[in-house]
Scaffold this motif. Structure first.
Motif, PDB file in Angstrom:
ATOM      1  N   CYS A 127      43.505 -13.196  51.744  1.00  0.00           N
ATOM      2  CA  CYS A 127      42.268 -12.808  52.409  1.00  0.00           C
ATOM      3  C   CYS A 127      41.959 -13.884  53.446  1.00  0.00           C
ATOM      4  N   GLU A 128      42.087 -13.512  54.710  1.00  0.00           N
ATOM      5  CA  GLU A 128      41.788 -14.449  55.787  1.00  0.00           C
ATOM      6  C   GLU A 128      40.369 -14.212  56.270  1.00  0.00           C
ATOM      7  N   ALA A 129      39.593 -15.297  56.329  1.00  0.00           N
ATOM      8  CA  ALA A 129      38.174 -15.201  56.639  1.00  0.00           C
ATOM      9  C   ALA A 129      37.836 -15.823  57.984  1.00  0.00           C
ATOM     10  N   SER A 130      36.765 -15.332  58.585  1.00  0.00           N
ATOM     11  CA  SER A 130      36.273 -15.904  59.838  1.00  0.00           C
ATOM     12  C   SER A 130      34.801 -15.566  59.995  1.00  0.00           C
ATOM     13  N   PHE A 138      32.166 -17.619  59.417  1.00  0.00           N
ATOM     14  CA  PHE A 138      31.250 -18.383  58.580  1.00  0.00           C
ATOM     15  C   PHE A 138      31.966 -19.665  58.157  1.00  0.00           C
ATOM     16  N   THR A 139      31.208 -20.550  57.515  1.00  0.00           N
ATOM     17  CA  THR A 139      31.777 -21.828  57.081  1.00  0.00           C
ATOM     18  C   THR A 139      32.551 -21.604  55.788  1.00  0.00           C
ATOM     19  N   PHE A 140      33.814 -21.355  55.945  1.00  0.00           N
ATOM     20  CA  PHE A 140      34.658 -20.949  54.814  1.00  0.00           C
ATOM     21  C   PHE A 140      34.669 -21.997  53.708  1.00  0.00           C
ATOM     22  N   SER A 141      34.807 -23.247  54.069  1.00  0.00           N
ATOM     23  CA  SER A 141      34.959 -24.302  53.058  1.00  0.00           C
ATOM     24  C   SER A 141      33.724 -24.448  52.174  1.00  0.00           C
ATOM     25  N   SER A 142      32.600 -23.930  52.617  1.00  0.00           N
ATOM     26  CA  SER A 142      31.351 -24.036  51.855  1.00  0.00           C
ATOM     27  C   SER A 142      31.025 -22.767  51.076  1.00  0.00           C
ATOM     28  N   SER A 143      31.942 -21.830  51.058  1.00  0.00           N
ATOM     29  CA  SER A 143      31.649 -20.509  50.510  1.00  0.00           C
ATOM     30  C   SER A 143      32.564 -20.149  49.346  1.00  0.00           C
ATOM     31  N   ALA A 144      31.951 -19.571  48.321  1.00  0.00           N
ATOM     32  CA  ALA A 144      32.732 -19.012  47.225  1.00  0.00           C
ATOM     33  C   ALA A 144      33.212 -17.612  47.630  1.00  0.00           C
ATOM     34  N   VAL A 145      34.402 -17.274  47.160  1.00  0.00           N
ATOM     35  CA  VAL A 145      35.014 -15.980  47.509  1.00  0.00           C
ATOM     36  C   VAL A 145      35.555 -15.333  46.243  1.00  0.00           C
ATOM     37  N   SER A 146      35.409 -14.031  46.162  1.00  0.00           N
ATOM     38  CA  SER A 146      35.873 -13.275  44.999  1.00  0.00           C
ATOM     39  C   SER A 146      36.884 -12.215  45.397  1.00  0.00           C
ATOM     40  N   TRP A 147      37.683 -11.828  44.411  1.00  0.00           N
ATOM     41  CA  TRP A 147      38.526 -10.639  44.514  1.00  0.00           C
ATOM     42  C   TRP A 147      37.974  -9.590  43.550  1.00  0.00           C
ATOM     43  N   TYR A 148      37.921  -8.361  44.035  1.00  0.00           N
ATOM     44  CA  TYR A 148      37.572  -7.202  43.225  1.00  0.00           C
ATOM     45  C   TYR A 148      38.708  -6.189  43.369  1.00  0.00           C
ATOM     46  N   ARG A 149      38.720  -5.209  42.473  1.00  0.00           N
ATOM     47  CA  ARG A 149      39.685  -4.123  42.610  1.00  0.00           C
ATOM     48  C   ARG A 149      39.042  -2.813  42.190  1.00  0.00           C
ATOM     49  N   GLN A 150      39.611  -1.739  42.703  1.00  0.00           N
ATOM     50  CA  GLN A 150      39.122  -0.412  42.343  1.00  0.00           C
ATOM     51  C   GLN A 150      40.301   0.512  42.129  1.00  0.00           C
ATOM     52  N   ALA A 151      40.430   0.986  40.897  1.00  0.00           N
ATOM     53  CA  ALA A 151      41.474   1.939  40.563  1.00  0.00           C
ATOM     54  C   ALA A 151      40.990   3.346  40.881  1.00  0.00           C
ATOM     55  N   PRO A 152      41.919   4.291  41.096  1.00  0.00           N
ATOM     56  CA  PRO A 152      41.522   5.674  41.386  1.00  0.00           C
ATOM     57  C   PRO A 152      40.607   6.232  40.305  1.00  0.00           C
ATOM     58  N   ASP A 204      43.054 -22.101  50.678  1.00  0.00           N
ATOM     59  CA  ASP A 204      43.518 -23.105  51.631  1.00  0.00           C
ATOM     60  C   ASP A 204      42.462 -23.159  52.726  1.00  0.00           C
ATOM     61  N   ASN A 205      41.609 -24.170  52.660  1.00  0.00           N
ATOM     62  CA  ASN A 205      40.506 -24.268  53.616  1.00  0.00           C
ATOM     63  C   ASN A 205      40.996 -24.536  55.036  1.00  0.00           C
ATOM     64  N   SER A 206      42.179 -25.116  55.176  1.00  0.00           N
ATOM     65  CA  SER A 206      42.718 -25.368  56.518  1.00  0.00           C
ATOM     66  C   SER A 206      43.131 -24.067  57.213  1.00  0.00           C
ATOM     67  N   LYS A 207      43.342 -23.018  56.400  1.00  0.00           N
ATOM     68  CA  LYS A 207      43.735 -21.713  56.945  1.00  0.00           C
ATOM     69  C   LYS A 207      42.657 -20.652  56.752  1.00  0.00           C
ATOM     70  N   ASN A 208      41.508 -21.068  56.209  1.00  0.00           N
ATOM     71  CA  ASN A 208      40.416 -20.114  55.939  1.00  0.00           C
ATOM     72  C   ASN A 208      40.921 -18.912  55.142  1.00  0.00           C
ATOM     73  N   THR A 209      41.722 -19.187  54.145  1.00  0.00           N
ATOM     74  CA  THR A 209      42.383 -18.116  53.410  1.00  0.00           C
ATOM     75  C   THR A 209      42.268 -18.309  51.901  1.00  0.00           C
ATOM     76  N   VAL A 210      42.023 -17.217  51.213  1.00  0.00           N
ATOM     77  CA  VAL A 210      42.035 -17.182  49.754  1.00  0.00           C
ATOM     78  C   VAL A 210      43.217 -16.316  49.323  1.00  0.00           C
ATOM     79  N   TYR A 211      43.885 -16.749  48.272  1.00  0.00           N
ATOM     80  CA  TYR A 211      45.061 -16.041  47.776  1.00  0.00           C
ATOM     81  C   TYR A 211      44.811 -15.534  46.350  1.00  0.00           C
ATOM     82  N   LEU A 212      45.508 -14.481  45.998  1.00  0.00           N
ATOM     83  CA  LEU A 212      45.535 -14.019  44.614  1.00  0.00           C
ATOM     84  C   LEU A 212      46.989 -13.809  44.232  1.00  0.00           C
ATOM     85  N   GLN A 213      47.493 -14.724  43.406  1.00  0.00           N
ATOM     86  CA  GLN A 213      48.852 -14.617  42.888  1.00  0.00           C
ATOM     87  C   GLN A 213      48.806 -13.777  41.625  1.00  0.00           C
ATOM     88  N   MET A 214      49.548 -12.685  41.620  1.00  0.00           N
ATOM     89  CA  MET A 214      49.513 -11.757  40.500  1.00  0.00           C
ATOM     90  C   MET A 214      50.908 -11.700  39.870  1.00  0.00           C
TER      91      MET A 214
END
Length: 114
Positions: free
Chosen positions: A22-25, A27-41, A73-83
């Protein structure tokens, strides 16, 4: 403006692995919490994992604990989800969400099937 762009979804066999991003832009990414959600059919959207802005503290739902890992990775404004050890019930659209706001990404499809 705030943008959250997910990528990396796809199809994988049960027991396989996938990493989504998830690449963000806008806002101040390093100061923000980020979540992953999912939705099944046919189901409601459910929370998967969240990573804080402080100390990168992370927590995940019991259904994925021990199999999914959230990181940032705050240097890339990106959150990852390894599954890992994916199951068919992990199938769904995965969304990135900026904590305590109405901002969501467009979602990325993850399909686990043999």
């Amino acid at each position: 403006q705030v943008q959250l762009v997910e990528s990396g979804g796809g199809s994988v066999q049960p027991g396989g692995s996938l990493r989504i991003s998830c690449e963000a832009s806008g806002f101040t990414f390093s100061s923000s919490a980020v979540s992953w959600y999912r939705q099944a059919p046919g189901k409601e959207r459910e929370w998967v994992c969240r990573i804080s802005s402080m100390n990168n503290h992370a927590n995940c739902a019991n259904s994925v604990k021990g199999r999914f890992t959230i990181s940032r990775d705050n240097s890339k404004n990106t959150v990852y989800l390894q599954m890992d050890s994916l199951k068919p019930e992990d199938t769904g659209v995965y969304y990135c969400h900026l904590f305590q706001t109405d901002y969501w990404g467009q979602g990325t499809q993850v399909t686990v099937s043999s």
